[in-house]
Design a protein around this motif. Structure first.
Motif, PDB file in Angstrom:
ATOM      1  N   LYS A  40      17.548 -11.263 -27.426  1.00  0.00           N
ATOM      2  CA  LYS A  40      18.978 -11.082 -27.230  1.00  0.00           C
ATOM      3  C   LYS A  40      19.395 -11.551 -25.854  1.00  0.00           C
ATOM      4  O   LYS A  40      18.640 -11.323 -25.000  1.00  0.00           O
ATOM      5  CB  LYS A  40      19.236  -9.576 -27.247  1.00  0.00           C
ATOM      6  N   ASP A  41      20.510 -12.341 -25.758  1.00  0.00           N
ATOM      7  CA  ASP A  41      21.005 -13.034 -24.400  1.00  0.00           C
ATOM      8  C   ASP A  41      19.812 -13.744 -23.869  1.00  0.00           C
ATOM      9  O   ASP A  41      19.783 -13.947 -22.647  1.00  0.00           O
ATOM     10  CB  ASP A  41      21.213 -11.809 -23.262  1.00  0.00           C
ATOM     11  N   ASN A  55      23.731 -13.456 -31.600  1.00  0.00           N
ATOM     12  CA  ASN A  55      24.939 -14.160 -31.343  1.00  0.00           C
ATOM     13  C   ASN A  55      25.388 -13.898 -29.846  1.00  0.00           C
ATOM     14  O   ASN A  55      26.251 -13.307 -29.605  1.00  0.00           O
ATOM     15  CB  ASN A  55      26.087 -13.326 -32.182  1.00  0.00           C
ATOM     16  N   SER A  56      24.363 -14.508 -29.216  1.00  0.00           N
ATOM     17  CA  SER A  56      24.514 -14.373 -27.637  1.00  0.00           C
ATOM     18  C   SER A  56      23.358 -15.434 -27.042  1.00  0.00           C
ATOM     19  O   SER A  56      22.592 -15.996 -27.697  1.00  0.00           O
ATOM     20  CB  SER A  56      24.036 -12.932 -27.099  1.00  0.00           C
TER      21      SER A  56
END
Length: 156
Positions: free
Chosen positions: A59-60, A81-82
Motif C-alpha cells: 500500500k502506498d 489503488n495507491s
C-alpha cells in the motif's frame, strides 16, 4: 508466493514470513503455497510464465518494478489503488486497482479464476501498455524531447 525485498537479516522480515507460514498452516492451505524469499531471474520468469496474474500488495508503495515486470510477461496485475501502481496499471485494462482489503483483492482474483481467457486478454493489453509506455525506446524518446525542449527554451 514471492516475498520480494525479503532480507533475512531484518528481524521483522523473518517474523513476517513465519506469521505467513503459520497462517497458511492454520487455514489448511500450506500444501498449496510455496514461499519464495528470493529467486533468480530465470526462476522469476518461470513463475511468471505459470501464473494467471500477479498480486502486488504494498500500500502506498513507490513506483515499483514488479507490476512492470509482470505486465511485460503478459500478466495482468492486481494491486492497491495507491502509490506507483496508479501510474503504471490501467484499471480494468491491464489489471485491477483495489482497496487494500482481502475482499477487494479476492473479488479481482475471482474474475480471473472464473474467466482465464479474460486474464489472457488483459495480459496482452498489459504487455502492449508496457512496451508503449515504459520501454527503453519510449523512455529515450521522451528524454530526447525534454532535452530538445530545454535547448529550444535557451534559444528563445
Amino acid at each position: 508466493m514471492e516475498l520480494s525485498g525479503f532480507d533475512k537479516r531484518l528481524k521483522e522480515n523473518v517474523e513476517y514470513l513465519e506469521e505467513l507460514k503459520d497462517l497458511a498452516e492454520k487455514e489448511g492451505v500450506s500444501n498449496k503455497i510455496r514461499f519464495v524469499v528470493s529467486c533468480s531471474t530465470a526462476e522469476r520468469n518461470a513463475l511468471l510464465s505459470e501464473c494467471l496474474c500477479v498480486l502486488y500488495t504494498p500500500k502506498d508503495e513507490h513506483f515499483g518494478i514488479v507490476p512492470l515486470e509482470a505486465m511485460a510477461a503478459y500478466k495482468p496485475v492486481i494491486a492497491c489503488n495507491s502509490g506507483g501502481p496508479v501510474d503504471s496499471i490501467k484499471n480494468g485494462v491491464t489489471g485491477f486497482l483495489c482497496n487494500p482489503t482481502p475482499q477487494d483483492f479476492s473479488l479481482a482474483m475471482t474474475r480471473f479464476i472464473e474467466d482465464p481467457q479474460f486474464a489472457e486478454t488483459m495480459g496482452r493489453e498489459a504487455r502492449k501498455h508496457v512496451v508503449e509506455s515504459f520501454s527503453t525506446k519510449t523512455f529515450g524518446q521522451h528524454l530526447n524531447r525534454y532535452i530538445l525542449d530545454i535547448h529550444r527554451g535557451k534559444e528563445d
